[in-house]
Each structure stands twice: as C-alpha cells, then as structure tokens.
Design an enzyme around this catalytic site. Structure first.
Site, mmCIF file in Angstrom:
data_model
loop_
_atom_site.group_PDB
_atom_site.id
_atom_site.type_symbol
_atom_site.label_atom_id
_atom_site.label_comp_id
_atom_site.label_asym_id
_atom_site.label_seq_id
_atom_site.Cartn_x
_atom_site.Cartn_y
_atom_site.Cartn_z
ATOM 1 N N SER A 140 0.834 -1.198 0.000
ATOM 2 C CA SER A 140 0.000 0.000 0.000
ATOM 3 C C SER A 140 0.872 1.253 0.000
ATOM 4 C CB SER A 140 -0.955 -0.050 1.196
ATOM 5 O OG SER A 140 -1.936 0.943 1.112
ATOM 6 N N HIS A 174 -4.882 -1.351 -4.088
ATOM 7 C CA HIS A 174 -6.223 -1.768 -3.648
ATOM 8 C C HIS A 174 -7.260 -1.614 -4.770
ATOM 9 C CE1 HIS A 174 -4.316 -1.783 0.200
ATOM 10 N NE2 HIS A 174 -4.294 -0.473 0.333
#
Length: 281
Positions: A140, A174
């Site tokens: 991330s 994501h």
C-alpha cells in the site's frame, strides 16, 4: 551520515530489488503467507535480517504484532523500527537500516510517512540501503512511496501525491478492495499530473530489479494488474500477466491454499477496513 560507510558497498544495478504490493501480506492476509514468503526468498542470505517499518500507521501495535506473528518463527532475523519510540535507542538509524537484508514497509498514510521519514533523513538511508543491495518491500503506502507518484487517502478522498521517485512512473493500490482509487488515478494520468504506471489489486506484487519490472505475482486467484499510459490525451491500458504464487502448472494448488480460503480472506479484509485499518493509504 551515510557517506562514512558508502565507499565500497554499492552492488550491481541488477541486484537492487524493490517488491511493491498493492495490498496483502501479514497485515491483510494473516492466514496467507505467500507474499511474505516470496519477500523472504528475494534476499541473498539464507537467514535474512528483516526490518519492519510501520511508520505509515503511526507505529501501531496491531501492525507490529502481526509482523511478529508472521516472521517470528521463520528462517529470518526479524526486527522492528518505531520512529515514534526512539528514546533510549542504542544504535543510530544508520546502523540499524544499513545492517538489513530486507526492509519491509507497512501501509497507512503515505503523506505522513514521507514527512516523518524526511524529518529523520530516513528516506536517504533507505535509498542508500537499496543501492547496497537491501531488498525493499512494501504494501500500500509502503509500495507507492518508491514511485514518482501515487494516490493517497490520507486527507479523505483519493488524491494524487508525489513519491520518492526511486522508480519511474506511478502506482495505485487496492484496485479491487477500494475501487474509488482507480478513477482518481486514471484522471491524474490522463491529465498529466501523474506519470503513467501500474494499478494493482490486493494480493498482487510487482518485482523490480534495478528500475526494470521483472514480473508480477499474486497470492490470490483472479487478482490482476495493469499498465496505463496517456498517449495523445487518451489512456492506453494493458493487463499484465500475473503469476499465481503457490500454483503448480498454472493451477491453484489445494495443498498450499484453497480458493474458498481466499474468499474468506477478502471478507476478513473488508471487516478490518471498517475496524482497526480505517486510515490506510
């Protein structure tokens, strides 16, 4: 600080490795070790020293406990570095960082993480470690930071943010778990506020040797990745071939992980997003 140790330690460019994960690893997949095992396999040492940096989450105990649970019983020497808890430290940041075989960056706020790193000059140390041959891995925010830019939710709605520029291009993460990110990233690439780059679903990692993309891998069936560039004001999108970790002959291996386990994992991630991981980048 760095120059005192840098004279003879630089490795060949092809030995410099960055593994950028769109989502997954021990903070998102507690019962799926495939990505983290892949990270360990990237080190040249048989028992690599692995340093976890949970800066982006504010050095939360949740991430640090998850790291210990995943790596504590593996063939490695795990260590954690909290920039919020440096009081009484016996070693300098330089000594800690440059002694590692792998440095693993957790998710959270990319904006806050980079600001704190720069305050400690840790950003310079991490680049120096990479030049010496330390594997840089991140999920991330810990993946987007190495690129020229990415998409952050540190301030709420998705928006473009500049990265460290170690790798060319931009990255968004994501893709399947937080689909609102992708339109913001595509708009940035189309407008030229972000360079072309890659979009990753949760569970997908990109392996770079030097600054060249070598392969894309995934811990989950069906997770994908794409390369997107703006050409003449239009977006050119190309899906990448993603290798499924734990598969034999291209078929998911039920001895390693069953597909229904992956479904349960996705449900668990969604629950976590509404709980302790509400400020993730």
């Amino acid at each position: 600080m760095i120059g005192e140790h840098a004279a003879t330690c630089h490795c060949r460019v092809e030995e410099r490795v960055i593994f950028a994960m769109g989502g997954g690893g021990f903070t998102m997949e507690p019962s799926n070790p495939l990505l983290d095992d892949h990270v360990l396999g990237l080190a040249r040492a048989a028992r690599p020293r692995v340093l976890f940096l949970p800066t982006a989450s504010g050095d939360t105990l949740d991430q640090m406990n998850a790291f210990r649970a995943r790596f504590g019983d593996r063939a490695c020497v795990p260590e954690q570095l909290s920039l919020f808890r440096l009081h009484g430290a016996r070693r300098s940041l330089c000594e800690v960082v440059l002694a590692q075989d792998i440095i693993y960056i957790g998710g959270g706020s990319m904006r806050n993480m980079l600001a704190i790193w720069r305050a400690h000059e840790l950003d310079l140390l991490l680049v120096e470690a990479w030049r010496r041959g330390t594997v840089l891995a991140g999920v991330s925010a810990g993946a987007m930071c190495w690129f020229e830019g990415g998409v952050t939710r540190s301030g709420g709605p998705p928006e473009s943010i500049a990265g460290m520029g170690v790798l060319n291009g931009s990255l968004t993460v994501h893709g399947d778990g937080e689909p609102e990110r992708l339109p913001a990233w595509l708009a940035g690439v189309r407008a030229g506020t972000l360079p072309g780059g890659w979009a990753l679903d949760d569970g997908v990692g990109l392996l770079f040797r030097g600054t060249r993309l070598e392969r894309a891998v995934s811990s989950r069936p069906g997770a994908g990745a794409e390369r997107v560039d703006a050409v003449g004001g239009e977006l050119v999108r190309r899906h990448l071939d993603v290798e499924l970790l734990g598969a034999r002959g291209g078929v998911w291996d039920p001895l390693r992980r069953r597909e229904d386990d992956a479904v349960q994992e996705l449900r668990r991630v969604k629950q976590m997003r509404h709980g302790i991981h509400t400020e993730r980048d």
